[in-house]
Scaffold this active site. Sequence first.
Site: not given
Ligand code: FES
Length: 76
Positions: A23, A54
Amino acid sequence: VRAETARAAEKINTIEFELDKPKVVTMDSVDAGGKKVYCRCWKSGTFPLCDGAHVKHNEATGDNVGPLIVSGPKKE
Ligand code: FES
């Protein structure tokens, strides 16, 4: 998916959600001052900016979170 925002959102021109990727939300704003990539997973070593952490978070948890990307004209 792309949504044109109303005048109520004032300085935000468009918001895009890339549903086929982790997302990632992309926003155009006249106030952005260039391109900035903000962390939404709370795992970044450079918080509040995304550092790509992420990807590991998503692999470990099954989540599909990604950054908020805000772009607009650079300020002089
Ligand atoms: Fe990329 Fe947290 S969204 S490191």
